[in-house]
Design a protein around this motif. Structure first.
Motif, PDB file in Angstrom:
ATOM      1  N   ARG A  56      -7.745  11.901   2.908  1.00 27.23           N
ATOM      2  CA  ARG A  56      -7.613  10.525   2.433  1.00 27.23           C
ATOM      3  C   ARG A  56      -6.475   9.882   3.206  1.00 27.23           C
ATOM      4  O   ARG A  56      -5.653  10.567   3.823  1.00 27.23           O
ATOM      5  CB  ARG A  56      -7.391  10.449   0.905  1.00 27.23           C
ATOM      6  N   ARG A  57      -6.407   8.547   3.190  1.00 27.57           N
ATOM      7  CA  ARG A  57      -5.353   7.835   3.891  1.00 27.57           C
ATOM      8  C   ARG A  57      -4.222   7.483   2.929  1.00 27.57           C
ATOM      9  O   ARG A  57      -4.455   7.226   1.750  1.00 27.57           O
ATOM     10  CB  ARG A  57      -5.906   6.547   4.517  1.00 27.57           C
ATOM     11  N   LYS A  58      -3.012   7.432   3.487  1.00 34.90           N
ATOM     12  CA  LYS A  58      -1.842   7.113   2.662  1.00 34.90           C
ATOM     13  C   LYS A  58      -1.013   6.038   3.358  1.00 34.90           C
ATOM     14  O   LYS A  58      -0.641   6.187   4.527  1.00 34.90           O
ATOM     15  CB  LYS A  58      -0.997   8.377   2.469  1.00 34.90           C
ATOM     16  N   ALA A  59      -0.738   4.974   2.629  1.00 33.38           N
ATOM     17  CA  ALA A  59       0.085   3.891   3.174  1.00 33.38           C
ATOM     18  C   ALA A  59       1.474   4.421   3.504  1.00 33.38           C
ATOM     19  O   ALA A  59       2.001   5.301   2.809  1.00 33.38           O
ATOM     20  CB  ALA A  59       0.176   2.756   2.158  1.00 33.38           C
ATOM     21  N   SER A  60       2.076   3.879   4.565  1.00 32.66           N
ATOM     22  CA  SER A  60       3.447   4.270   4.914  1.00 32.66           C
ATOM     23  C   SER A  60       4.425   3.612   3.943  1.00 32.66           C
ATOM     24  O   SER A  60       4.039   2.751   3.142  1.00 32.66           O
ATOM     25  CB  SER A  60       3.768   3.808   6.340  1.00 32.66           C
ATOM     26  N   SER A  61       5.684   3.998   4.045  1.00 30.96           N
ATOM     27  CA  SER A  61       6.686   3.423   3.136  1.00 30.96           C
ATOM     28  C   SER A  61       6.912   1.931   3.415  1.00 30.96           C
ATOM     29  O   SER A  61       7.474   1.222   2.595  1.00 30.96           O
ATOM     30  CB  SER A  61       8.000   4.192   3.252  1.00 30.96           C
ATOM     31  N   GLU A  62       6.456   1.452   4.560  1.00 29.16           N
ATOM     32  CA  GLU A  62       6.566   0.022   4.885  1.00 29.16           C
ATOM     33  C   GLU A  62       5.359  -0.771   4.375  1.00 29.16           C
ATOM     34  O   GLU A  62       5.351  -1.995   4.467  1.00 29.16           O
ATOM     35  CB  GLU A  62       6.623  -0.168   6.421  1.00 29.16           C
ATOM     36  N   GLU A  63       4.343  -0.062   3.919  1.00 32.50           N
ATOM     37  CA  GLU A  63       3.098  -0.743   3.536  1.00 32.50           C
ATOM     38  C   GLU A  63       2.971  -0.858   2.017  1.00 32.50           C
ATOM     39  O   GLU A  63       3.575  -0.100   1.273  1.00 32.50           O
ATOM     40  CB  GLU A  63       1.902   0.036   4.087  1.00 32.50           C
ATOM     41  N   ASN A  64       2.150  -1.788   1.591  1.00 27.76           N
ATOM     42  CA  ASN A  64       1.827  -1.925   0.173  1.00 27.76           C
ATOM     43  C   ASN A  64       0.488  -2.665   0.045  1.00 27.76           C
ATOM     44  O   ASN A  64      -0.160  -2.960   1.058  1.00 27.76           O
ATOM     45  CB  ASN A  64       2.960  -2.639  -0.576  1.00 27.76           C
ATOM     46  N   THR A  65       0.107  -2.949  -1.203  1.00 30.62           N
ATOM     47  CA  THR A  65      -1.176  -3.619  -1.474  1.00 30.62           C
ATOM     48  C   THR A  65      -1.320  -4.893  -0.656  1.00 30.62           C
ATOM     49  O   THR A  65      -2.401  -5.208  -0.156  1.00 30.62           O
ATOM     50  CB  THR A  65      -1.265  -3.960  -2.981  1.00 30.62           C
ATOM     51  N   HIS A  66      -0.218  -5.645  -0.547  1.00 29.84           N
ATOM     52  CA  HIS A  66      -0.266  -6.911   0.198  1.00 29.84           C
ATOM     53  C   HIS A  66      -0.401  -6.691   1.695  1.00 29.84           C
ATOM     54  O   HIS A  66      -1.250  -7.307   2.347  1.00 29.84           O
ATOM     55  CB  HIS A  66       0.997  -7.743  -0.077  1.00 29.84           C
ATOM     56  N   THR A  67       0.457  -5.840   2.270  1.00 29.62           N
ATOM     57  CA  THR A  67       0.442  -5.686   3.737  1.00 29.62           C
ATOM     58  C   THR A  67      -0.912  -5.163   4.217  1.00 29.62           C
ATOM     59  O   THR A  67      -1.417  -5.597   5.252  1.00 29.62           O
ATOM     60  CB  THR A  67       1.557  -4.729   4.226  1.00 29.62           C
ATOM     61  N   MET A  68      -1.508  -4.238   3.470  1.00 31.98           N
ATOM     62  CA  MET A  68      -2.821  -3.705   3.878  1.00 31.98           C
ATOM     63  C   MET A  68      -3.873  -4.816   3.864  1.00 31.98           C
ATOM     64  O   MET A  68      -4.690  -4.936   4.777  1.00 31.98           O
ATOM     65  CB  MET A  68      -3.243  -2.551   2.967  1.00 31.98           C
ATOM     66  N   ALA A  69      -3.822  -5.646   2.818  1.00 34.77           N
ATOM     67  CA  ALA A  69      -4.776  -6.761   2.721  1.00 34.77           C
ATOM     68  C   ALA A  69      -4.579  -7.741   3.877  1.00 34.77           C
ATOM     69  O   ALA A  69      -5.557  -8.243   4.446  1.00 34.77           O
ATOM     70  CB  ALA A  69      -4.596  -7.478   1.391  1.00 34.77           C
ATOM     71  N   ALA A 122      -0.548 -13.760  -1.940  1.00 30.29           N
ATOM     72  CA  ALA A 122      -0.018 -13.236  -0.669  1.00 30.29           C
ATOM     73  C   ALA A 122      -0.935 -13.630   0.480  1.00 30.29           C
ATOM     74  O   ALA A 122      -0.475 -13.974   1.572  1.00 30.29           O
ATOM     75  CB  ALA A 122       0.138 -11.717  -0.753  1.00 30.29           C
ATOM     76  N   LEU A 123      -2.233 -13.596   0.211  1.00 29.52           N
ATOM     77  CA  LEU A 123      -3.190 -13.992   1.253  1.00 29.52           C
ATOM     78  C   LEU A 123      -3.082 -15.492   1.526  1.00 29.52           C
ATOM     79  O   LEU A 123      -3.060 -15.927   2.688  1.00 29.52           O
ATOM     80  CB  LEU A 123      -4.610 -13.627   0.802  1.00 29.52           C
TER      81      LEU A 123
END
Lengths: 314, 314
Positions: free
Chosen positions: A40-53, A91-92
């Motif tokens: 599975r993929r895991k967001a980095s510590s710099e990423e979150n729900t908003h940044t991925m979107a 955020a978008l």
């Protein structure tokens, strides 16, 4: 109503089953047998729900058939929020710099993709919007407890954006022919089967079996409903994209519907359960496979026991 | 579309300004001058977003003009969730034991009441529902940091439920004549003015002045829009119910609209900011005051800078 563009984003970091074997002794064989999941993929510590979107949104703006400023509605969906006030939808809007349009973010757990599209359908019916973005993003690993041997190994991160217009627009026009959503919160262990209490124990699934049984009941049921309503049989369907929770559920749904395994689209093996983003990511990943005239069923089921099915014609 | 019943619930515990004076030195005079707030309600350790909503729901079932089993849509709204998967809307469906209906829970921060009602309006327009419950519930004190001298003293808890039908039903038929929502997430400090990151710093308002300015801009602007669209002037309006955030905002909105203070409905003084529940609680509290034919503007503004206005005729 037409899906005229779609894009998705996956974080780079891959977590294999070997990680969980080291962490809590669950073997690759045990996990694969029960879930189908290998990584599975895991967001980095710099990423979150908003940044991925926003990464997915960057990609979609390249293929939008109209200027981004014409977008007149944004519906976000997530159960793993980065911010409940400046929400995913906001955020978008902020990042795309679109002025004065309705924005809302929703959760009906893993089934939110279809609830979000149904909300868009409502705005189109009221003539309050005609060009919408639906954004689905899950940061499961932020809320997950990896030590939980019942469900800690299930979850992955990811996001997708769909551009949906009331009228045809551009080259990719997947028509949403029908859409049914429902909720069965009064059934079985809906109130505790799978929960995410942000202030308490995070994302847990103490009654996985009950979730399994109801997912396997409601996805085929609502898929059949949408087929019957549209005068279709299972032979008319080219692909089924079920909620990407567990490959055993997918197989079970296929069996109940009488759909051969090769028509079932799955990304569980390499993404795990990416919540309400899973089906949208699968739609994006497989767009090269779909052919003009293909009829596709997207069917979802989520904790709290919401469900839905959507008929899409490519 | 008609509001045919409304009910609200407030937790028993009252927190006066004296509590904050002892905690962090803010005097009653200082708080009242800046916000109007003298006291607010706080949920007990046994209560949460769901339990408060269910208390309001118990009251509304007594005055519903049809059997609860006829409800065919539930929309929940909160930015202070108890559970993101078994959401507020699901909790209501579960408690009321209503089978197989669409359920979704939303957030557009403090403005969600009107976004939720607009989603209902969409389902009515699609003929996918005709009898909806909208439930708004905020457990601000669960996410608030009381030590925060900028905003810790602002927040209170509470919930309300509205029963909304497409056609007239029963004795109380407040007609929703019009409803506009919008978002301005690309304006000012929308992305950081007021935020609630569940995994980080909770509910904070580091840019209160920017929130104030934009609340005072957008609430009058959208209220005028809805009046003009319906051929009304401010003299036609009996009461204005603005988002219950701060009495200085309410006074400012009144001044911009040219509405005398006595037409502005407020519960800030004794409830504080109860988020997206504030206006709905105020509608319930004042229902004895409203007279047949009264035209009321409900106008909201929330972090992320969503806004809206609704015209209701009693």
């Amino acid at each position: 109503m037409f899906i005229n563009a779609i894009a998705s984003y996956l974080p780079e970091q891959v977590v294999t089953n070997a990680y969980f074997q080291e962490l809590n002794g669950l073997t690759d064989e045990w996990i694969v047998e029960r879930t189908g999941i290998r990584e599975r993929r895991k967001a980095s510590s710099e990423e979150n729900t908003h940044t991925m979107a926003l990464e997915a949104a960057k990609k979609i703006t390249e293929s939008l058939p109209y200027d981004i400023s014409e977008v007149d509605l944004i519906v976000g969906a997530t159960y793993t929020p980065h911010d409940n006030i400046f929400t995913l939808g906001h955020a978008l809007q902020h990042a795309l710099n679109i002025s004065e349009i309705p924005v809302v973010t929703i959760s009906s757990a893993c089934s939110s993709l279809l609830n979000a599209i149904e909300i868009v359908q409502g705005y189109f019916a009221m003539n309050k919007a005609s060009k919408a973005l639906v954004v689905v993003s899950e940061h499961n690993t932020a809320y997950n407890n990896e030590d939980d041997t019942k469900a800690g190994h299930l979850w992955g991160d990811g996001a997708a954006v769909l551009s949906i217009s009331k009228e045809k627009a551009g080259a990719q026009n997947w028509e949403i022919k029908d859409l049914i959503t429902g909720g069965a919160a009064n059934v079985g262990k809906a109130s505790e089967g799978v929960t995410l209490k942000p202030l308490h124990r995070g994302l847990i699934m103490p009654y996985g079996k009950d979730v399994f049984i109801n997912a396997c009941t409601y996805m085929p049921k609502v898929s059949k409903q949408v087929m019957e309503k549209n005068g279709l049989t299972v032979e008319d369907i080219s692909f089924v994209i079920p909620h990407q929770a567990n490959y055993r559920i997918t197989k079970n749904v296929a069996g109940t519907l009488g759909v051969p395994d090769e028509k079932m689209i799955s990304n569980i093996h390499y993404l795990g359960n990416t919540g309400c983003a899973g089906c949208a990511i699968a739609m994006d990943e497989n767009k090269g496979k779909f052919e003009k005239g293909n009829k596709i069923i997207v069917t979802v089921f989520g904790g709290g026991y919401s469900y839905g099915a959507m008929l899409v014609e490519i």
